[in-house]
Design a protein around this motif. Sequence first.
Motif, PDB file in Angstrom:
ATOM      1  N   ALA A   1       0.918  45.320  11.760  1.00 56.97           N
ATOM      2  CA  ALA A   1       0.679  46.372  10.790  1.00 56.97           C
ATOM      3  C   ALA A   1      -0.914  46.677  10.979  1.00 56.97           C
ATOM      4  O   ALA A   1      -1.448  48.004  10.987  1.00 56.97           O
ATOM      5  CB  ALA A   1       1.015  46.088   9.349  1.00 56.97           C
TER       6      ALA A   1
ATOM      7  N   THR B   1       5.089  43.473   2.869  1.00 58.87           N
ATOM      8  CA  THR B   1       5.977  43.369   3.901  1.00 58.87           C
ATOM      9  C   THR B   1       7.507  43.079   3.492  1.00 58.87           C
ATOM     10  O   THR B   1       7.523  42.280   2.466  1.00 58.87           O
ATOM     11  CB  THR B   1       5.521  42.411   5.043  1.00 58.87           C
ATOM     12  OG1 THR B   1       5.382  40.935   4.249  1.00 58.87           O
ATOM     13  CG2 THR B   1       4.473  42.721   5.736  1.00 58.87           C
TER      14      THR B   1
ATOM     15  N   VAL C   1       5.833  47.762   5.086  1.00 57.25           N
ATOM     16  CA  VAL C   1       6.536  47.448   6.410  1.00 57.25           C
ATOM     17  C   VAL C   1       7.760  46.979   6.171  1.00 57.25           C
ATOM     18  O   VAL C   1       8.181  46.065   5.292  1.00 57.25           O
ATOM     19  CB  VAL C   1       5.578  46.298   7.063  1.00 57.25           C
ATOM     20  CG1 VAL C   1       5.958  46.046   8.298  1.00 57.25           C
ATOM     21  CG2 VAL C   1       4.081  46.648   7.052  1.00 57.25           C
TER      22      VAL C   1
ATOM     23  N   SER D   1       9.810  51.038  16.796  1.00 60.00           N
ATOM     24  CA  SER D   1       9.028  51.093  15.590  1.00 60.00           C
ATOM     25  C   SER D   1       8.425  52.436  15.329  1.00 60.00           C
ATOM     26  O   SER D   1       8.594  53.442  16.163  1.00 60.00           O
ATOM     27  CB  SER D   1       7.755  50.030  15.968  1.00 60.00           C
ATOM     28  OG  SER D   1       7.049  50.378  17.070  1.00 60.00           O
TER      29      SER D   1
ATOM     30  N   LEU E   1       5.709  51.587   7.651  1.00 60.71           N
ATOM     31  CA  LEU E   1       5.723  51.227   9.155  1.00 60.71           C
ATOM     32  C   LEU E   1       7.157  50.245   9.099  1.00 60.71           C
ATOM     33  O   LEU E   1       7.529  49.261   8.628  1.00 60.71           O
ATOM     34  CB  LEU E   1       4.656  50.305   9.441  1.00 60.71           C
ATOM     35  CG  LEU E   1       3.354  50.863   9.257  1.00 60.71           C
ATOM     36  CD1 LEU E   1       2.081  50.064   9.563  1.00 60.71           C
ATOM     37  CD2 LEU E   1       3.238  52.431  10.115  1.00 60.71           C
TER      38      LEU E   1
END
Lengths: 400, 400
Positions: free
Chosen positions: A191, A206, A328, A368, A380
């Motif tokens: 990231a 995350t 994320v 991704s 992300l």
Amino acid sequence: MSNKLVLVLNCGSSSLKFAVLNALSGEEIISGLAECFNLEDARLKWKAQGEKNESSLGAYASHREAIEFIVKNILEANPEILNDIVAIGHRVVHGGEKFTKSAIIDEAVVEGIEACSGLAPLHNPAALIGIRAAQACFPKRPHVAVFDTAFHQTMPESSYLYALPYKLYREKGIRRYGMHGTSHLFVSREAAAVLEQPIEQTNVITAHLGNGASICAVKNGKSFDTSMGLTPLEGLVMGTRSGDIDPAIIFHLVDREGYTLKEVNNMLHKQSGLMGLTEASSDCRYAEDGYGEGKEPAIRAMNVFTYRLAKSIMSYAASMDGKLDALVFTGGIGENSALVRKLTIEKLALLGFSLDEQANLDARFGNSGNIGTSSSRPILVIPTNEEMVIAQDAVALTQA
Amino acid sequence: MSNKLVLVLNCGSSSLKFAVLNALSGEEIISGLAECFNLEDARLKWKAQGEKNESSLGAYASHREAIEFIVKNILEANPEILNDIVAIGHRVVHGGEKFTKSAIIDEAVVEGIEACSGLAPLHNPAALIGIRAAQACFPKRPHVAVFDTAFHQTMPESSYLYALPYKLYREKGIRRYGMHGTSHLFVSREAAAVLEQPIEQTNVITAHLGNGASICAVKNGKSFDTSMGLTPLEGLVMGTRSGDIDPAIIFHLVDREGYTLKEVNNMLHKQSGLMGLTEASSDCRYAEDGYGEGKEPAIRAMNVFTYRLAKSIMSYAASMDGKLDALVFTGGIGENSALVRKLTIEKLALLGFSLDEQANLDARFGNSGNIGTSSSRPILVIPTNEEMVIAQDAVALTQA
Ligand SMILES: Nc1ncnc2c1ncn2[C@@H]1O[C@H](COP(=O)(O)OP(=O)(O)O)[C@@H](O)[C@H]1O
Ligand SMILES: Nc1ncnc2c1ncn2[C@@H]1O[C@H](COP(=O)(O)OP(=O)(O)O)[C@@H](O)[C@H]1O
């Protein structure tokens, strides 16, 4: 030795995942899974240079037979690979407070892993069996232990202490350790790269969502807090695990509903989570499909799963000293379930997250991407690669 | 009857709080506490029209003797008060899914409260004893039950379901019920009044922080989610309760550390929370004072308490569909501890909260106020008044 290959071993109690990776390029050269240990149909499946294979391991085979099979029948058939293996990397679930990073395995490390077995009674002994078997096959090559808990050893006391009598921590080591450390570490680094900022100044939340699931608050590149605790039961709703419940439910079930403690233990680990809510399957795809078809149990499961997930993500915004660079998603669900991400992000508007629906559909199946709108904080999707972290750590520690 | 007075009774298992309130003006005319039931020094303290009194209840006295004492020795001495009592309001902890609002007590309601006793085995039977004793003293006046759980019956499934096997909910009623409903209801209404907006369009997060503590997400005036669960053990760190832990800690302590389940139960309810972390006191003032003096256990306790509180408040921002009007503090700690509020609000910057230090010091000891800076979302300190809700409900239901 031109290539730096690492044999990565991940031993569970009745199965073993393995891979041979190029630690520099990340290329996965061989990968496989041995399963049904101690049963009649113990077997091994693997993929080597694109080709799929399967073999019986012999009735009642276990870790040792599996590792011997890998060496004799797979690696020795490919001597150019075997020769390039510079280290063996072992995934170990629990490193307690002893292991704050990966370690070259010597007798002291083996004893350290043994000492942490009380905290992971199913997993650490399996890892030790794998280490012993692999040492017998590769007595001359270095072995490295990579711990699921190590990344989280930077957590401050306010994150890791339970509000229990303090002596339980002091005398028995009862605290939050966290899991999935290699995955949270990997995706937080990726990231920072995507955001083009130094990891030491990067704050991300995350979400590793697989069969097990956990959130990590990564602050200035370090784990500041995470949702799994003493064990992997705590936190989010998972495939078959309940995550957080009112702890008094356990007393209620035993004292008033006639369950044994063992039954409750089994229920919370094996029959809860998505499985318990759908009454049918622990697989996120089942709930996702049923949600689309308007089926009540699936809708219920998806709603509880994503609401709890959104609350948990929100809560880690309290760890960030006012600065949050991105959210994320990773793990089988995080990388693939557009529905889980959509239902979750909808609830995060107060943190400035909003979803780009098309980008959300595009970032699946290994792709991704940033699935936030242009006015959103970045969101992300980053496929995790725990084997890669293990391989890189094994090389970094042994090939200096 | 010129005044509408209500006798409010709050029966615990070994104590009883009571008050006579004017349901229109809110004036508290008499209030008191009977304690040490079933012990030699069972006694009653009360304040009537400004004057403090105390009396023994006789050895081994209990609810019935206490209520009889209140009627014979306090109310009959003040016939003008006794005559103006139009109803008796009873606080009942658990109303299960049966009671979504307060109810005039008849035999069906008594049976309903009995039926919920399994969910609150210490509290509901005590309330029933109080109801029976008060009915014997006041056979002609209406009795009303006001439930701690009722306000939370508007929670959607995604808030109240645990990720347990669904049949535990269907067959055994195991779900989140929440507590402190009358307090969350009261302060959310007061907050709407301060914000000068209709309660039906008001979204606030209310933090009731007393010896027990819970958060409520009030969305469009209704409880959408709350941190206590099946029982009051779940959620925040409290005076002596642990709040959330890894449920597997219970298995660990019993299976590996030699505790009985009963010992663990007692530990989580009586020896944890601030008490467990400070190893000295469940009282927030102890931790607050020690924090100021730089004492480690107090610092540890305050840090864990406020970090967990901040995470919990943050998490309820996921309930709000993007609109959050204010944060509200109440309860003994919420109304008085400037330190708890400061350490908590510091961590809520990502939700747009920031603290006005002077306003924070001013809003204590019964003073309400907005303690946010001018650029902050409002942060309101509002003294709670659960007796007032009970008195008003009792009048509203019986004096139409
Ligand atoms: N296309 C998909 N859509 C939704 N969920 C998926 C998809 N592919 C995999 N998953 C989910 O990912 C989960 C497994 O994640 P994974 O990370 O592989 O598990 P583990 O924790 O065992 O490593 C399962 O719940 C599975 O349903
Ligand atoms: N001035 C104060 N500063 C900090 N905490 C206070 C203060 N006054 C009361 N408290 C705290 O309030 C808590 C009791 O809250 P209260 O709402 O009265 O409890 P209960 O839940 O029993 O009704 C105790 O922890 C006490 O320390």
